[in-house]
Design a protein around this motif. Sequence first.
Motif, mmCIF file in Angstrom:
data_model
loop_
_atom_site.group_PDB
_atom_site.id
_atom_site.type_symbol
_atom_site.label_atom_id
_atom_site.label_comp_id
_atom_site.label_asym_id
_atom_site.label_seq_id
_atom_site.Cartn_x
_atom_site.Cartn_y
_atom_site.Cartn_z
ATOM 1 N N TRP A 52 0.830 -1.216 0.000
ATOM 2 C CA TRP A 52 0.000 0.000 0.000
ATOM 3 C C TRP A 52 0.861 1.261 0.000
ATOM 4 C CZ3 TRP A 52 -4.785 0.656 -1.343
ATOM 5 C CH2 TRP A 52 -5.677 -0.418 -1.267
ATOM 6 N N LEU A 53 1.895 1.250 0.816
ATOM 7 C CA LEU A 53 2.788 2.408 0.873
ATOM 8 C C LEU A 53 3.460 2.632 -0.483
ATOM 9 C CD1 LEU A 53 4.132 4.685 2.436
ATOM 10 C CD2 LEU A 53 5.854 3.041 3.201
ATOM 11 N N GLN A 54 3.889 1.573 -1.132
ATOM 12 C CA GLN A 54 4.518 1.709 -2.445
ATOM 13 C C GLN A 54 3.540 2.283 -3.456
ATOM 14 O OE1 GLN A 54 7.894 1.172 -3.089
ATOM 15 N NE2 GLN A 54 7.273 2.372 -4.851
ATOM 16 N N SER A 55 2.272 1.899 -3.353
ATOM 17 C CA SER A 55 1.250 2.464 -4.247
ATOM 18 C C SER A 55 1.107 3.968 -4.033
ATOM 19 C CB SER A 55 -0.100 1.785 -4.018
ATOM 20 O OG SER A 55 -0.049 0.439 -4.410
ATOM 21 N N VAL A 56 1.139 4.389 -2.786
ATOM 22 C CA VAL A 56 1.047 5.823 -2.478
ATOM 23 C C VAL A 56 2.269 6.562 -3.027
ATOM 24 C CG1 VAL A 56 1.062 7.521 -0.600
ATOM 25 C CG2 VAL A 56 -0.407 5.506 -0.448
ATOM 26 N N VAL A 57 3.449 6.007 -2.804
ATOM 27 C CA VAL A 57 4.688 6.624 -3.284
ATOM 28 C C VAL A 57 4.690 6.707 -4.811
ATOM 29 C CG1 VAL A 57 7.195 6.332 -3.428
ATOM 30 C CG2 VAL A 57 6.022 6.018 -1.239
ATOM 31 N N ASP A 58 4.264 5.640 -5.476
ATOM 32 C CA ASP A 58 4.215 5.643 -6.944
ATOM 33 C C ASP A 58 3.275 6.726 -7.466
ATOM 34 O OD1 ASP A 58 6.005 3.536 -7.019
ATOM 35 O OD2 ASP A 58 4.468 2.011 -7.432
ATOM 36 N N ALA A 59 2.104 6.845 -6.836
ATOM 37 C CA ALA A 59 1.146 7.875 -7.257
ATOM 38 C C ALA A 59 1.717 9.266 -7.023
ATOM 39 C CB ALA A 59 -0.177 7.699 -6.505
ATOM 40 N N GLN A 60 2.385 9.464 -5.887
ATOM 41 C CA GLN A 60 2.990 10.760 -5.588
ATOM 42 C C GLN A 60 4.080 11.095 -6.604
ATOM 43 O OE1 GLN A 60 2.108 13.066 -3.349
ATOM 44 N NE2 GLN A 60 3.696 14.407 -4.153
ATOM 45 N N CYS A 61 4.890 10.117 -6.969
ATOM 46 C CA CYS A 61 5.945 10.342 -7.961
ATOM 47 C C CYS A 61 5.347 10.712 -9.312
ATOM 48 C CB CYS A 61 6.829 9.106 -8.095
ATOM 49 S SG CYS A 61 7.903 8.843 -6.675
ATOM 50 N N LYS A 62 4.267 10.045 -9.694
ATOM 51 C CA LYS A 62 3.617 10.364 -10.965
ATOM 52 C C LYS A 62 3.080 11.794 -10.950
ATOM 53 C CE LYS A 62 0.287 8.797 -14.327
ATOM 54 N NZ LYS A 62 -0.579 7.713 -14.780
ATOM 55 N N LEU A 63 2.449 12.179 -9.850
ATOM 56 C CA LEU A 63 1.942 13.549 -9.730
ATOM 57 C C LEU A 63 3.076 14.565 -9.786
ATOM 58 C CD1 LEU A 63 -0.768 13.113 -6.962
ATOM 59 C CD2 LEU A 63 -1.161 13.688 -9.365
ATOM 60 N N GLU A 64 4.167 14.258 -9.122
ATOM 61 C CA GLU A 64 5.322 15.167 -9.129
ATOM 62 C C GLU A 64 5.900 15.300 -10.535
ATOM 63 O OE1 GLU A 64 9.774 15.568 -7.191
ATOM 64 O OE2 GLU A 64 8.306 14.283 -6.198
ATOM 65 N N ARG A 65 5.983 14.180 -11.263
ATOM 66 C CA ARG A 65 6.496 14.230 -12.627
ATOM 67 C C ARG A 65 5.597 15.078 -13.519
ATOM 68 N NH1 ARG A 65 5.377 9.493 -14.997
ATOM 69 N NH2 ARG A 65 4.041 10.505 -16.475
ATOM 70 N N ILE A 66 4.281 14.901 -13.372
ATOM 71 C CA ILE A 66 3.336 15.704 -14.161
ATOM 72 C C ILE A 66 3.507 17.180 -13.823
ATOM 73 C CG2 ILE A 66 0.889 16.230 -14.479
ATOM 74 C CD1 ILE A 66 0.390 13.167 -14.117
ATOM 75 N N HIS A 67 3.629 17.486 -12.542
ATOM 76 C CA HIS A 67 3.817 18.881 -12.119
ATOM 77 C C HIS A 67 5.108 19.453 -12.696
ATOM 78 C CE1 HIS A 67 4.079 22.440 -9.620
ATOM 79 N NE2 HIS A 67 5.283 22.062 -9.286
ATOM 80 N N CYS A 68 6.191 18.708 -12.599
ATOM 81 C CA CYS A 68 7.479 19.197 -13.100
ATOM 82 C C CYS A 68 7.455 19.402 -14.610
ATOM 83 C CB CYS A 68 8.607 18.229 -12.717
ATOM 84 S SG CYS A 68 8.996 18.229 -10.962
ATOM 85 N N GLU A 69 6.862 18.466 -15.337
ATOM 86 C CA GLU A 69 6.773 18.616 -16.793
ATOM 87 C C GLU A 69 5.934 19.827 -17.162
ATOM 88 O OE1 GLU A 69 5.441 15.045 -18.713
ATOM 89 O OE2 GLU A 69 7.211 13.929 -18.097
ATOM 90 N N THR A 70 4.839 20.035 -16.443
ATOM 91 C CA THR A 70 3.969 21.173 -16.712
ATOM 92 C C THR A 70 4.682 22.487 -16.421
ATOM 93 O OG1 THR A 70 2.031 19.833 -16.183
ATOM 94 C CG2 THR A 70 1.732 22.218 -16.163
ATOM 95 N N ALA A 71 5.385 22.543 -15.306
ATOM 96 C CA ALA A 71 6.125 23.760 -14.956
ATOM 97 C C ALA A 71 7.240 24.015 -15.968
ATOM 98 C CB ALA A 71 6.706 23.636 -13.545
#
Length: 99
Positions: A52-71
Amino acid sequence: MAEDYLRQLYRNSLDYYAGLAAQQPGFEEAEARRGRCIRKVRGKLTQKQLIWLQSVVDAQCKLERIHCETAFAEGFRLCARLAGELDACVDSARSAAPG
């Protein structure tokens, strides 16, 4: 089409773990701290909790990547607009110059 170029430029040329961020002050310390925290958490959680923790971390990393690419894309657009405006100012100054 422009979005594809920006995404490719970001992903291929600006990998912050392999590139400039790893050279920034505090990066190595933060990376080491992260590693220590991960080891502590792994020692205290069950296998199911780790999944479960890995799922949360993976989702957070994906969100961060989307944010960084957008910025990155927005910063690139702003620089292109600025370059265009500066070019227009230079053209205007040349046109107004005598002779």
